[in-house]
Design a protein around this motif. Sequence first.
Motif, mmCIF file in Angstrom:
data_model
loop_
_atom_site.group_PDB
_atom_site.id
_atom_site.type_symbol
_atom_site.label_atom_id
_atom_site.label_comp_id
_atom_site.label_asym_id
_atom_site.label_seq_id
_atom_site.Cartn_x
_atom_site.Cartn_y
_atom_site.Cartn_z
ATOM 1 N N ASN A 163 -0.342 2.859 -7.408
ATOM 2 C CA ASN A 163 -0.505 1.564 -6.766
ATOM 3 C C ASN A 163 -1.429 1.643 -5.564
ATOM 4 O OD1 ASN A 163 0.997 0.063 -8.457
ATOM 5 N ND2 ASN A 163 2.713 -0.258 -7.068
ATOM 6 N N THR A 164 -1.160 2.606 -4.694
ATOM 7 C CA THR A 164 -1.982 2.696 -3.490
ATOM 8 C C THR A 164 -3.429 3.002 -3.849
ATOM 9 O OG1 THR A 164 -1.411 5.009 -3.258
ATOM 10 C CG2 THR A 164 -0.053 3.469 -2.076
ATOM 11 N N THR A 220 2.584 -7.867 -4.785
ATOM 12 C CA THR A 220 1.641 -8.576 -5.646
ATOM 13 C C THR A 220 0.918 -9.664 -4.859
ATOM 14 O OG1 THR A 220 3.389 -10.065 -6.354
ATOM 15 C CG2 THR A 220 3.006 -8.149 -7.704
ATOM 16 N N VAL A 237 -5.109 -0.151 -5.347
ATOM 17 C CA VAL A 237 -5.484 -1.173 -4.372
ATOM 18 C C VAL A 237 -6.754 -0.766 -3.640
ATOM 19 C CG1 VAL A 237 -4.808 -2.299 -2.221
ATOM 20 C CG2 VAL A 237 -3.137 -2.010 -4.045
ATOM 21 N N VAL A 242 -1.697 -8.073 -2.509
ATOM 22 C CA VAL A 242 -2.922 -7.622 -3.165
ATOM 23 C C VAL A 242 -3.824 -8.813 -3.468
ATOM 24 C CG1 VAL A 242 -3.882 -6.589 -5.253
ATOM 25 C CG2 VAL A 242 -1.881 -5.572 -4.172
ATOM 26 N N HIS A 277 -6.374 -3.929 -9.616
ATOM 27 C CA HIS A 277 -5.395 -4.714 -8.855
ATOM 28 C C HIS A 277 -4.360 -5.361 -9.780
ATOM 29 C CE1 HIS A 277 -7.911 -5.013 -4.901
ATOM 30 N NE2 HIS A 277 -7.638 -3.788 -5.273
ATOM 31 N N ASP A 278 -4.781 -5.722 -10.987
ATOM 32 C CA ASP A 278 -3.812 -6.228 -11.967
ATOM 33 C C ASP A 278 -2.756 -5.177 -12.288
ATOM 34 O OD1 ASP A 278 -4.937 -8.664 -12.180
ATOM 35 O OD2 ASP A 278 -5.859 -8.347 -14.133
ATOM 36 N N LEU A 320 8.461 -5.964 -3.985
ATOM 37 C CA LEU A 320 7.471 -5.976 -5.060
ATOM 38 C C LEU A 320 6.750 -7.312 -5.120
ATOM 39 C CD1 LEU A 320 9.423 -3.983 -7.730
ATOM 40 C CD2 LEU A 320 7.349 -3.285 -6.546
ATOM 41 N N LEU A 344 3.906 4.664 -7.666
ATOM 42 C CA LEU A 344 3.550 4.213 -6.323
ATOM 43 C C LEU A 344 2.240 4.821 -5.855
ATOM 44 C CD1 LEU A 344 7.069 4.219 -4.713
ATOM 45 C CD2 LEU A 344 5.655 2.247 -5.234
ATOM 46 N N TRP A 345 2.054 6.058 -6.142
ATOM 47 C CA TRP A 345 0.772 6.683 -5.813
ATOM 48 C C TRP A 345 -0.362 5.937 -6.501
ATOM 49 C CZ3 TRP A 345 -1.325 9.929 -2.509
ATOM 50 C CH2 TRP A 345 -2.588 10.425 -2.790
ATOM 51 N N VAL A 348 0.161 -0.241 0.684
ATOM 52 C CA VAL A 348 0.047 1.210 0.785
ATOM 53 C C VAL A 348 1.175 1.768 1.639
ATOM 54 C CG1 VAL A 348 -1.417 3.072 1.657
ATOM 55 C CG2 VAL A 348 -2.438 1.118 0.467
ATOM 56 N N SER A 397 4.383 -3.871 -11.115
ATOM 57 C CA SER A 397 5.458 -4.332 -10.248
ATOM 58 C C SER A 397 6.457 -5.169 -11.032
ATOM 59 C CB SER A 397 4.875 -5.195 -9.117
ATOM 60 O OG SER A 397 4.050 -4.427 -8.309
ATOM 61 N N ARG A 427 10.163 -3.414 -12.501
ATOM 62 C CA ARG A 427 10.851 -3.863 -11.305
ATOM 63 C C ARG A 427 12.111 -3.045 -11.057
ATOM 64 N NH1 ARG A 427 10.615 -9.464 -9.030
ATOM 65 N NH2 ARG A 427 8.937 -9.642 -10.523
ATOM 66 N N PRO A 434 10.484 2.013 -9.892
ATOM 67 C CA PRO A 434 9.193 2.681 -9.951
ATOM 68 C C PRO A 434 9.333 4.188 -9.707
ATOM 69 C CG PRO A 434 9.471 1.614 -7.844
ATOM 70 C CD PRO A 434 10.680 1.280 -8.657
ATOM 71 N N VAL A 475 -1.389 -3.090 -10.351
ATOM 72 C CA VAL A 475 -0.352 -3.150 -9.322
ATOM 73 C C VAL A 475 0.572 -4.319 -9.603
ATOM 74 C CG1 VAL A 475 0.097 -3.413 -6.857
ATOM 75 C CG2 VAL A 475 -1.916 -2.154 -7.631
ATOM 76 N N VAL A 476 -0.045 -5.472 -9.901
ATOM 77 C CA VAL A 476 0.724 -6.680 -10.144
ATOM 78 C C VAL A 476 1.600 -6.520 -11.392
ATOM 79 C CG1 VAL A 476 0.548 -9.130 -10.671
ATOM 80 C CG2 VAL A 476 -0.991 -8.107 -8.992
ATOM 81 N N LEU A 533 0.869 -16.074 -10.840
ATOM 82 C CA LEU A 533 2.071 -15.477 -10.258
ATOM 83 C C LEU A 533 3.093 -16.567 -9.934
ATOM 84 C CD1 LEU A 533 2.399 -12.451 -9.395
ATOM 85 C CD2 LEU A 533 1.814 -13.158 -7.098
ATOM 86 N N THR A 534 2.613 -17.653 -9.317
ATOM 87 C CA THR A 534 3.542 -18.704 -8.901
ATOM 88 C C THR A 534 3.985 -19.568 -10.080
ATOM 89 O OG1 THR A 534 1.632 -20.050 -8.260
ATOM 90 C CG2 THR A 534 2.719 -18.825 -6.530
#
Lengths: 332, 332
Positions: free
Chosen positions: A114-115, B115, A118, B118, A92-93, B111, A111-112, B96, A99, A103, A106, A95-96, A159-160
């Motif tokens: 990523n899915t 994130t 996840v 997820v 999962h990281d 994006l 993208l494949w 996805v 991204s 940015r 991609p 993906v993060v 993230l925030t």
Amino acid sequence: MSLDHAATKPHEQLAAALADDLSAVNAMIRARMASEHAPRIPQVTAHLVEAGGKRLRPMLTLAAARMCGYDGPYHIHLAATVEFIHTATLLHDDVVDESSQRRGRPTANLLWDNTSSVLVGDYLFARSFQLMVETGSLRVLDILANASATIAEGEVLQLTAAADLATTEDIYIKVVRGKTAALFSAAMEVGGEIAGQDAAIKQALFDYGDALGISFQIVDDLLDYGGTKAIGKNVGDDFRERKLTLPVIRAVAAADGDERAFWERTIQKGRQQDGDLDHAITLLQKHGTLESTRQDALAWAAKAKAALGVIPDHALKTMLVDLADYVVARVT
Amino acid sequence: MSLDHAATKPHEQLAAALADDLSAVNAMIRARMASEHAPRIPQVTAHLVEAGGKRLRPMLTLAAARMCGYDGPYHIHLAATVEFIHTATLLHDDVVDESSQRRGRPTANLLWDNTSSVLVGDYLFARSFQLMVETGSLRVLDILANASATIAEGEVLQLTAAADLATTEDIYIKVVRGKTAALFSAAMEVGGEIAGQDAAIKQALFDYGDALGISFQIVDDLLDYGGTKAIGKNVGDDFRERKLTLPVIRAVAAADGDERAFWERTIQKGRQQDGDLDHAITLLQKHGTLESTRQDALAWAAKAKAALGVIPDHALKTMLVDLADYVVARVT
């Protein structure tokens, strides 16, 4: 890592002492990765799980259980559980991180990935809870469900907090506890739990894992600025990703007007140019924040070792003490 | 949905009968969404959880438990658990689906959402296991961990089956079980489990949820081609995403040479042009696959109702029977 370190490293000693258990863990991981219905799943996980990682987190569980005299079968399940949770968070990281790093452009392949990342991460997470159920211990499920929530909270908080110059040391520690230490401490605690230890021992195991994990992450963040000796390669990822780590948080707190403007441009607004990373490192050195961060890493490693004080002497305990020293050896 | 249907719909009857329980579930969801450390989490979940969804899945748990005479507190935890798992999968589905739909040109906002989706999904998943632990039932954890694994497997299988004309009806049913029916069946089963029912009753509850979920998804897939009356709006998503659903799988199996070439171009190679969706629907009508798919949906709904045969009479049982009719009412 420093060259004057002992030839046999603590994690290698642990791996040797726990060799039979580790084989059983690897066999269980392989068996439980499989999916009858979705053959893609083991394809995605294999490169992560089989790639010869050090199995540090499952070793903590095995070592804690064995050090506490456990001789049942379930430390294997729990070690595999911990590795599955770790692998799921890595997926999962991806993906993060992808991204933010790529940015705006991609590739289809990204993208494949990523899915798959996840969904396969979700699968491993579900599998890890199945393994816990098999141990028959609700307390184990409680510990690792709590750790999983803390991990996700830490990642969201990171993230925030990214690009936010108001990030405090307190927030930084919360992020580090989430992204790294929560699984270390839970991995240790469940080893004691399954071995039927009392609350004081389980707390000591938790505290060791917590402090080890924090120390581990601080060292990592320090090395991302080249460490105190600035000999590192591949530095600057955190700077480019505008992550507020301890050396920067402290340099921002000590910044004069010009320096503040530099951090606002590079971290807050993300307008970075050639030479900025070098200048950032110069500022960290000027304010001594690489050195003070190093001291923090050493203090957390010392705290990890101290936590084991209540544990009776054991060969594995010695290795865990050495492991805490080893984690910070990269910056001493 | 058809206009000649009863004014008060079965899910509204269920909601009225379970009003107090649903209030308690909503309060628990709100309380457990909160994160002390990461305020973004409730921001992301609120629009999904608070947006006035029908709470169909948690209602199944509440109805199953109450129908079985349960009067303890934990059906509330389990209903909230089921909604959290559902919300987590929705969040991860977003990643996805967005990936495939907007391939090649995501926005920064997309994006960022990825994130958050997820990580917040992971958080809700962890929270759901914490809620289960509070019930003190390992069997509940077993049921829902298994369901979670099946959900992830179904999603991965759907990913790998997309654009693959060799997809069979058997694979389709596995995908549907994973993406939809697994949580319906588990939601029902845990209601019986917490109420201390015997194996036959729990199996009946599971079978009802399984058949209801499959029927529900087949209807959805049918409506994506406009249903049997072709009056639907917003049709064609599955066609554009090259998903092999039942009407297409059957039309591919019955295709002559030209038709096969059409499916190869549009679904396998994804080279779609104006008019292709209309031509696809014409082929589905030619081979009667919309009608035969509709018959399958009705058969699964009948199976759901039949499964409840072993359950003693109860007002909630009547509503569940009506619910199965209601699910297929959109295509009758």
